[in-house]
Design a protein around this motif. Sequence first.
Motif, mmCIF file in Angstrom:
data_model
loop_
_atom_site.group_PDB
_atom_site.id
_atom_site.type_symbol
_atom_site.label_atom_id
_atom_site.label_comp_id
_atom_site.label_asym_id
_atom_site.label_seq_id
_atom_site.Cartn_x
_atom_site.Cartn_y
_atom_site.Cartn_z
ATOM 1 N N ASN A 158 -6.408 0.333 4.778
ATOM 2 C CA ASN A 158 -7.114 -0.551 3.842
ATOM 3 C C ASN A 158 -6.535 -1.965 3.839
ATOM 4 O O ASN A 158 -7.270 -2.938 3.664
ATOM 5 C CB ASN A 158 -7.071 0.053 2.432
ATOM 6 N N GLN B 246 0.846 -1.210 0.000
ATOM 7 C CA GLN B 246 0.000 0.000 0.000
ATOM 8 C C GLN B 246 0.877 1.254 0.000
ATOM 9 O O GLN B 246 0.625 2.193 -0.733
ATOM 10 C CB GLN B 246 -0.959 -0.011 1.208
ATOM 11 N N HIS B 247 1.892 1.261 0.859
ATOM 12 C CA HIS B 247 2.919 2.316 0.788
ATOM 13 C C HIS B 247 4.195 1.704 0.229
ATOM 14 O O HIS B 247 4.549 0.572 0.552
ATOM 15 C CB HIS B 247 3.174 2.929 2.171
ATOM 16 N N ARG C 267 0.449 12.496 -0.107
ATOM 17 C CA ARG C 267 -0.925 12.914 -0.436
ATOM 18 C C ARG C 267 -1.058 14.428 -0.304
ATOM 19 O O ARG C 267 -1.640 15.099 -1.162
ATOM 20 C CB ARG C 267 -1.912 12.234 0.522
ATOM 21 N N GLU D 218 -10.874 5.137 7.944
ATOM 22 C CA GLU D 218 -10.295 4.276 8.985
ATOM 23 C C GLU D 218 -11.359 3.752 9.946
ATOM 24 O O GLU D 218 -11.228 2.655 10.470
ATOM 25 C CB GLU D 218 -9.229 5.028 9.791
ATOM 26 N N HIS E 179 -2.375 14.796 6.859
ATOM 27 C CA HIS E 179 -2.598 13.989 5.665
ATOM 28 C C HIS E 179 -4.022 13.463 5.528
ATOM 29 O O HIS E 179 -4.347 12.812 4.543
ATOM 30 C CB HIS E 179 -1.636 12.793 5.642
#
Length: 368
Positions: free
Chosen positions: A103, A43-44, A244, A135, A210
Amino acid sequence: MRKKIKIINIVGARPNFMKIAPIVRAMEKHKDVLDFLLVHTGQHYDENMSNLFFNQLNIPRPDIDLGVGSGSHAWQTAEIMKKFEPVALDYKPDYVLVVGDVNSTIACGLVAKKLDVKVIHVEAGLRSFDMTMPEEINRILTDRISDLCFVTEKSGEDNLLHEGTPKNNIHFVGNVMIDTLLANKEKAAKINICDKLNISSPEYFVATLHRPSNVDDKANLNKIIKILLHASSLKKVVFPVHPRTRNKLKEYGLLEKLENNIILTEPLGYLEFLDLISNSSGVLTDSGGIQEETTILDIPCLTLRENTERPVTINIGTNTLTGLDEEKIKKALGKASKKEPKQGRIPPKWDGKAAQRIIQIIKKVNNL
Ligand code: UD1
């Protein structure tokens, strides 16, 4: 032969890495009864959003990287599910362990549960009661399908009981993120981030932002810029910018407004950031974890949100909820500047031993 249980540990996004580190370390000490894999969903993926944390926190390289990357919520969650299912089918774990509320947490939890694999949720039960927060949706759904819920603060236990989670599934173990902070505090102190950024302790504030509700909305982002410029009229402000947020600042043509007055950096490593907040006068943030880290460090925290899923940081800790209310923020910044901040205490069981407690409970429920 002695019975062993098999666990797949999941990480995906930046705040997961500091949570998984002490769990993997504790599991390594029980290899006689535990077999485990570490799966990174991807995801990251940026060097300083992912790899750097594995290096600094001595987390073993993931056994499997799903390499999913960025996308819409539905796309990202679906891709993780599609790519994780064959891994789970192949390894046949007894448990899938997920942390936090990103997620990757719900995606892998859901895959596991549908394969009749038990789910362990670390940092269960936190509730902001704000269903517009992605979240919050991830937290509620993950808890609902979890067989073992490990909670960080008393509110987590209360929320889960209220939602009908069986009492036997809930365990108040403390906070694995704080395990990592306490284990790395001395190392971080040697980083001397102040010298590197040409600032002096404690003559600066730190800002991190963020959340989509703050940075994706142009009007709110403008308000935040005004707030940061006010803070910078009191003391220097260091702002490590999340990808982001940087994208949004560029898109709205707002980056220049900050560049001359605020020290903007790339996202920092774990040790650099810990050293930075430890030496500051206060932190302005919309992060979840930073509310907890500032509480343990006794640094004033202004949370630029309307709610928090971590009420212990307000009731016991150094956190103040300000939303984007300029007056509240000015007052709290003024207090932090004059060294009259809210006095905090350390929440129960935030003692560096949460991961050990988790492993003991996993062993106990499996009669190991
Ligand atoms: C995610 C989590 C959030 C957590 C935050 C910490 C969800 C729903 N949200 O939000 O709870 O607090 O991580 O950072 O899971 N990007 C990069 N490089 C990266 C990662 C992201 O450039 O390594 C950029 C991409 O443009 C991407 C955007 O950041 O589209 C958002 O990333 P994403 O993982 O979707 O959500 P975060 O905002 O990071």
